[in-house]
Design an enzyme around this catalytic site. Sequence first.
Site, PDB file in Angstrom:
ATOM      1  N   GLY A  11      -5.857  16.635 -11.933  1.00 13.10           N
ATOM      2  CA  GLY A  11      -6.584  15.575 -11.805  1.00 13.10           C
ATOM      3  C   GLY A  11      -7.904  15.712 -10.727  1.00 13.10           C
ATOM      4  O   GLY A  11      -8.043  17.160 -10.079  1.00 13.10           O
ATOM      5  N   CYS A  44     -13.522   7.361 -15.743  1.00 19.44           N
ATOM      6  CA  CYS A  44     -14.313   6.163 -15.185  1.00 19.44           C
ATOM      7  C   CYS A  44     -15.639   5.720 -16.448  1.00 19.44           C
ATOM      8  O   CYS A  44     -15.955   4.422 -16.506  1.00 19.44           O
ATOM      9  CB  CYS A  44     -15.687   6.504 -14.159  1.00 19.44           C
ATOM     10  SG  CYS A  44     -14.370   6.581 -12.336  1.00 19.44           S
ATOM     11  N   VAL A  77       6.199  19.226 -15.521  1.00 17.49           N
ATOM     12  CA  VAL A  77       7.746  19.523 -14.973  1.00 17.49           C
ATOM     13  C   VAL A  77       8.461  18.705 -14.544  1.00 17.49           C
ATOM     14  O   VAL A  77       8.248  17.506 -14.069  1.00 17.49           O
ATOM     15  CB  VAL A  77       6.242  19.682 -13.289  1.00 17.49           C
ATOM     16  CG1 VAL A  77       7.647  20.173 -11.943  1.00 17.49           C
ATOM     17  CG2 VAL A  77       5.620  21.190 -13.718  1.00 17.49           C
ATOM     18  N   GLY A 108      -1.224  11.887  -9.410  1.00 18.38           N
ATOM     19  CA  GLY A 108      -1.770  10.550  -9.393  1.00 18.38           C
ATOM     20  C   GLY A 108      -1.076   9.450  -9.604  1.00 18.38           C
ATOM     21  O   GLY A 108      -0.204   9.354  -8.626  1.00 18.38           O
ATOM     22  N   GLY A 240      -3.787  -3.004 -12.615  1.00 14.83           N
ATOM     23  CA  GLY A 240      -3.835  -1.838 -11.675  1.00 14.83           C
ATOM     24  C   GLY A 240      -3.039  -0.564 -11.474  1.00 14.83           C
ATOM     25  O   GLY A 240      -2.804  -0.389 -12.135  1.00 14.83           O
ATOM     26  N   THR A 269       4.276  16.999   3.277  1.00 14.68           N
ATOM     27  CA  THR A 269       6.037  16.167   3.418  1.00 14.68           C
ATOM     28  C   THR A 269       6.763  17.051   3.010  1.00 14.68           C
ATOM     29  O   THR A 269       6.695  17.607   4.644  1.00 14.68           O
ATOM     30  CB  THR A 269       5.643  16.284   1.375  1.00 14.68           C
ATOM     31  OG1 THR A 269       6.602  17.073   1.448  1.00 14.68           O
ATOM     32  CG2 THR A 269       4.803  16.576   0.762  1.00 14.68           C
ATOM     33  N   TYR A 275       3.717  20.320  -0.655  1.00  8.73           N
ATOM     34  CA  TYR A 275       2.155  19.428  -0.124  1.00  8.73           C
ATOM     35  C   TYR A 275       1.976  18.431  -1.269  1.00  8.73           C
ATOM     36  O   TYR A 275       2.234  17.945  -2.631  1.00  8.73           O
ATOM     37  CB  TYR A 275       1.159  20.250   0.000  1.00  8.73           C
ATOM     38  CG  TYR A 275       1.119  21.064   0.659  1.00  8.73           C
ATOM     39  CD1 TYR A 275       0.463  21.133   2.507  1.00  8.73           C
ATOM     40  CD2 TYR A 275       2.468  22.265   1.035  1.00  8.73           C
ATOM     41  CE1 TYR A 275       0.198  21.790   4.023  1.00  8.73           C
ATOM     42  CE2 TYR A 275       2.007  23.135   1.985  1.00  8.73           C
ATOM     43  CZ  TYR A 275       1.580  22.949   3.218  1.00  8.73           C
ATOM     44  OH  TYR A 275       1.665  24.089   4.164  1.00  8.73           O
ATOM     45  N   GLY A 278      -4.084  13.243  -2.759  1.00  9.00           N
ATOM     46  CA  GLY A 278      -4.424  12.162  -4.663  1.00  9.00           C
ATOM     47  C   GLY A 278      -3.867  10.900  -4.191  1.00  9.00           C
ATOM     48  O   GLY A 278      -3.027  10.105  -2.838  1.00  9.00           O
TER      49      GLY A 278
END
Length: 280
Positions: A11, A44, A77, A108, A240, A269, A275, A278
């Site tokens: 993304g 969007c 994955v 995401g 949402g 992390t 890491y 997003g």
Amino acid sequence: MGKKVVIVGYGTAGSAAAAYIKLFCRDCDVTVIEKRPYPVYHPCSIPDCISGDIECEKLIEHEPLTKGIEFIASAEVDDVDTSNKVVYFTKEGSRHKMNYDYLILTTGSKPAVPRVLAHALEVDKVFTVKNIEDGIAIRKVALQSKEAIVIGAGAIGLEIATALKKLGLRVILIEALSKILPALLDDDVANYALEKIKAYGVEVVLNKPVVHVEKHGDKVKVQTKDGSEFVADFAVMAIGLRPNIDLAKKIGLKIGELGGVVVDEYMRTSIEGIYAAGDV
């Protein structure tokens, strides 16, 4: 020889990570593993896909945004050996593995569905909105329908309601709270926006949390906490989004109070070499 970097998800965060790594570390070996069959889409504009203002196919890009990376599409994955730095993924029914020096999770978000409405995902002609395929499915049903219910009057819900109204449907927009766009607007601006959406022809129902959704003949029936019932040809849940942390939880990353992966100022992390960026 550069380091091996594996990015899970392509993304906005994943594509940006790949681009910056290749910009600042040209000899780094970057592989992106993406669940979708195509690299890029433009979420969007999904409401425009539903309304027909834009052809849905035009929201898809079939080439990665960054050259010089390996892109593995239609692959998921499902596990990571964090001790030996190995990613396991499935593609076309076959199991694969890949070593890494650094792993970046950019998985995401996914539609937020309250526990009380989890059952609604199994009801025919009840949709959520996240990807192009969702938009195509909603448009297909909408073109054969006269009435629709949209649950949730946030930004996504308003755009979907407007798109469906453009198709000539009767649209009922149901919101649990006392105003539309409750997380974004103060009361004065929300009331102004409410009058505009009503003037467009959308029927807005406020202060009615949805507690049950069921099949009703060939239609969908929605029940609110006060016992009110609404029936339409189909329903869209636009409540949402929430972080997609399924993989992160499975491999043992620390999750924060708000439901996302905990990172430091460098996006590291709780596990060395991994890491996250997003919405995750």
